[in-house]
Scaffold this motif. Sequence first.
Motif, PDB file in Angstrom:
ATOM      1  N   ALA A 327     -36.916  25.288  -0.650  1.00  0.00           N
ATOM      2  CA  ALA A 327     -35.906  26.233  -1.108  1.00  0.00           C
ATOM      3  C   ALA A 327     -34.827  26.358  -0.047  1.00  0.00           C
ATOM      4  O   ALA A 327     -35.072  26.133   1.141  1.00  0.00           O
ATOM      5  N   SER A 328     -33.650  26.714  -0.494  1.00  0.00           N
ATOM      6  CA  SER A 328     -32.543  26.958   0.424  1.00  0.00           C
ATOM      7  C   SER A 328     -32.797  28.253   1.208  1.00  0.00           C
ATOM      8  O   SER A 328     -33.418  29.196   0.698  1.00  0.00           O
ATOM      9  N   ALA A 329     -32.299  28.302   2.444  1.00  0.00           N
ATOM     10  CA  ALA A 329     -32.435  29.524   3.246  1.00  0.00           C
ATOM     11  C   ALA A 329     -31.772  30.716   2.578  1.00  0.00           C
ATOM     12  O   ALA A 329     -32.100  31.863   2.871  1.00  0.00           O
ATOM     13  N   SER A 330     -30.863  30.449   1.645  1.00  0.00           N
ATOM     14  CA  SER A 330     -30.170  31.554   0.971  1.00  0.00           C
ATOM     15  C   SER A 330     -31.097  32.411   0.120  1.00  0.00           C
ATOM     16  O   SER A 330     -30.772  33.558  -0.180  1.00  0.00           O
ATOM     17  N   VAL A 331     -32.276  31.884  -0.291  1.00  0.00           N
ATOM     18  CA  VAL A 331     -33.186  32.707  -1.090  1.00  0.00           C
ATOM     19  C   VAL A 331     -33.688  33.911  -0.294  1.00  0.00           C
ATOM     20  O   VAL A 331     -34.120  34.912  -0.864  1.00  0.00           O
ATOM     21  N   LEU A 332     -33.633  33.825   1.039  1.00  0.00           N
ATOM     22  CA  LEU A 332     -34.097  34.936   1.863  1.00  0.00           C
ATOM     23  C   LEU A 332     -33.210  36.161   1.729  1.00  0.00           C
ATOM     24  O   LEU A 332     -33.637  37.276   2.024  1.00  0.00           O
ATOM     25  N   ASN A 333     -31.979  35.963   1.254  1.00  0.00           N
ATOM     26  CA  ASN A 333     -31.111  37.118   1.002  1.00  0.00           C
ATOM     27  C   ASN A 333     -31.686  38.012  -0.086  1.00  0.00           C
ATOM     28  O   ASN A 333     -31.386  39.211  -0.133  1.00  0.00           O
ATOM     29  N   SER A 334     -32.494  37.440  -0.967  1.00  0.00           N
ATOM     30  CA  SER A 334     -33.037  38.223  -2.088  1.00  0.00           C
ATOM     31  C   SER A 334     -34.108  39.204  -1.629  1.00  0.00           C
ATOM     32  O   SER A 334     -34.472  40.115  -2.385  1.00  0.00           O
ATOM     33  N   TYR A 335     -34.640  39.051  -0.411  1.00  0.00           N
ATOM     34  CA  TYR A 335     -35.651  40.005   0.079  1.00  0.00           C
ATOM     35  C   TYR A 335     -35.071  41.413   0.137  1.00  0.00           C
ATOM     36  O   TYR A 335     -35.621  42.354  -0.440  1.00  0.00           O
ATOM     37  N   ASP A 336     -33.952  41.571   0.815  1.00  0.00           N
ATOM     38  CA  ASP A 336     -33.314  42.886   0.883  1.00  0.00           C
ATOM     39  C   ASP A 336     -32.810  43.325  -0.487  1.00  0.00           C
ATOM     40  O   ASP A 336     -32.959  44.491  -0.880  1.00  0.00           O
ATOM     41  N   GLU A 337     -32.264  42.388  -1.243  1.00  0.00           N
ATOM     42  CA  GLU A 337     -31.698  42.682  -2.562  1.00  0.00           C
ATOM     43  C   GLU A 337     -32.756  43.241  -3.507  1.00  0.00           C
ATOM     44  O   GLU A 337     -32.482  44.157  -4.297  1.00  0.00           O
ATOM     45  N   GLU A 338     -33.977  42.713  -3.425  1.00  0.00           N
ATOM     46  CA  GLU A 338     -35.049  43.139  -4.320  1.00  0.00           C
ATOM     47  C   GLU A 338     -35.795  44.357  -3.791  1.00  0.00           C
ATOM     48  O   GLU A 338     -36.069  45.314  -4.523  1.00  0.00           O
ATOM     49  N   ARG A 339     -36.147  44.332  -2.504  1.00  0.00           N
ATOM     50  CA  ARG A 339     -37.068  45.337  -1.995  1.00  0.00           C
ATOM     51  C   ARG A 339     -36.403  46.683  -1.651  1.00  0.00           C
ATOM     52  O   ARG A 339     -36.995  47.734  -1.861  1.00  0.00           O
ATOM     53  N   ARG A 340     -35.184  46.667  -1.109  1.00  0.00           N
ATOM     54  CA  ARG A 340     -34.614  47.921  -0.615  1.00  0.00           C
ATOM     55  C   ARG A 340     -34.383  48.948  -1.735  1.00  0.00           C
ATOM     56  O   ARG A 340     -34.737  50.128  -1.556  1.00  0.00           O
ATOM     57  N   PRO A 341     -33.814  48.579  -2.897  1.00  0.00           N
ATOM     58  CA  PRO A 341     -33.637  49.595  -3.940  1.00  0.00           C
ATOM     59  C   PRO A 341     -34.949  50.230  -4.396  1.00  0.00           C
ATOM     60  O   PRO A 341     -35.008  51.437  -4.633  1.00  0.00           O
ATOM     61  N   HIS A 342     -36.011  49.411  -4.514  1.00  0.00           N
ATOM     62  CA  HIS A 342     -37.290  49.962  -4.960  1.00  0.00           C
ATOM     63  C   HIS A 342     -37.902  50.855  -3.894  1.00  0.00           C
ATOM     64  O   HIS A 342     -38.458  51.921  -4.205  1.00  0.00           O
TER      65      HIS A 342
END
Length: 551
Positions: A327-342
């Motif tokens: 996977a591209s390193a860019s998928v790691l951006n989704s960690y904050d995107e997914e987890r912080r709001p919840h």
Amino acid sequence: MNNKKAGELPPSAVDVLIVGYGPVGATLAALLGRYGITTLVLDKSHEILLMPRAIALDNEALRILQLAGLTEDAFEKIVIPEVRMRSPVLGDFGRANTTGCIDGHPKLVTFYQPDLEQAMREQVSRFESVTSLGGFELERLIEEPGYVLASVRDQEGQVHSIRARYLVGADGASSRVRTLIGQDFEGETYAEDWLIVDAGNRHRSAIDHIEFLCNPERPTPHMPAPGGRERWEFMLQPGETREEMENPETIARLIAPWVDPQQLKIERKAVYRFHARCCNRFSKGRVFLAGDAAHITPPFVGQGLVAGLRDVANLAWKLAWVLRGQASASVLNSYDEERRPHAKAMIDMAKLMGRLVMPRNKLAAFFTHGLMRLLALTPATRKYFEELDIKPKNIFKNGLFAPHRRGDKLVRGGLFPQAWVRNAQQQVHLSDDALGDHLTLIGFGVDPLSRLSADQIGAWKKAGGNFLHIGSCGQRPEGDCAFIEDLSHGLLPLAAKGTLVVVRPDRLIMHHAPGAEAGQLVQTCIDLMASRGSIVDSVSVTISEPPRLRA
């Protein structure tokens, strides 16, 4: 179990450096170990702190521990059938029904944290790719393109440099990692001081449920714990001091309604300050925050440790896929995107529950608890509280998945359910065990391999993909695809026969589509893994000790 290889020097280079070896750091290490990622865990202490701290886990947390490899009997638990809320004036005014199971696990259990940490460290020790060392403190970080350089000091004062592709701060509420990347908590906190009392020798005497005694003069949560333990939490009143509250005579007086002071055996007494805090970002460049380092949740809904476990389940597989080149390193951006709001939603719910069950004065208590008692008379509002509908769903709005379509039972960005199944060898187990550590293409009543060309199958395997066929109870496998029977019919009714579903290693639904669109489905998921906006690798920053903290 202590950190292994005590006295050994840390390796000079690893894929992932984890700072902090509490339950969150240990679970992350176990998950990365399952993926074969070269990992180093450092902690200031050599030993597990033999004190109970977190005490509650829900079904989602137990499922993550299952994902990390812990068996059902790995540590002792007490299943909690209900949570009661009681007023000294109105009596019982509310309850939460926590009996039964979701996704193969009890809705709510209490546990003894040192037991969980011991079990998880034993799991970590099974992986050759993971090393854990005690007696090290992080001093500073420098991030360069391609790696993070961490300076750590051992107990003799010697400084060591460790080069890591990625670094995760799981070092608790006073996180050194969080400070170094400039993500210290901002704004006001929801701070309260509470006396925590853990008593032992309560075999056959402890209650079998959790209760909140909602007396505005002294709110008191009360619950059982494994090993014949029982916990009380007493909110401090203005002017009361730590020394006064931790005095044995004060504790005996507070516990007297439940326990004869002569029979009281105190395991722990401590005044804690409860907070509600959340970082503005859970990552910076190649550095990530997890657990209390990223967010602190008041304890009224037992979600503090659970949130940290959700963090590492989300982050671990993404790190593994990036490090393995799948996977591209860019998928790691989704960690904050997914987890912080919840995580923020859970903090807000805990604050709300604190206000509902623990009002500060008698008048507010009378009206709040009276209103909750009235609301419990109508089926809709009773279900909202009793059946835990008030709890924010672990469904993401944005992230590493295809957009959700309204009306689908299988929610993209939500968890794929778990059920009891039987494999081709006639072994009965939970369905997550059939998914394993892969990105899995699941066929509902259809062999997913039969819907793809050889090139598409090869591309999916190259992306870290696997295949699974779910059939009805009594159906027999055909072809070479891994096969399970849906014994309780808990999975197949969620989608039309022939549907294909892509489930991420953290059990989140990435995408689903009819079997006729198999090739497009697979390609969409591969594209999601290949590029998502800005690339983490492009970030280059120097992270060092802030001037205000220098000696």
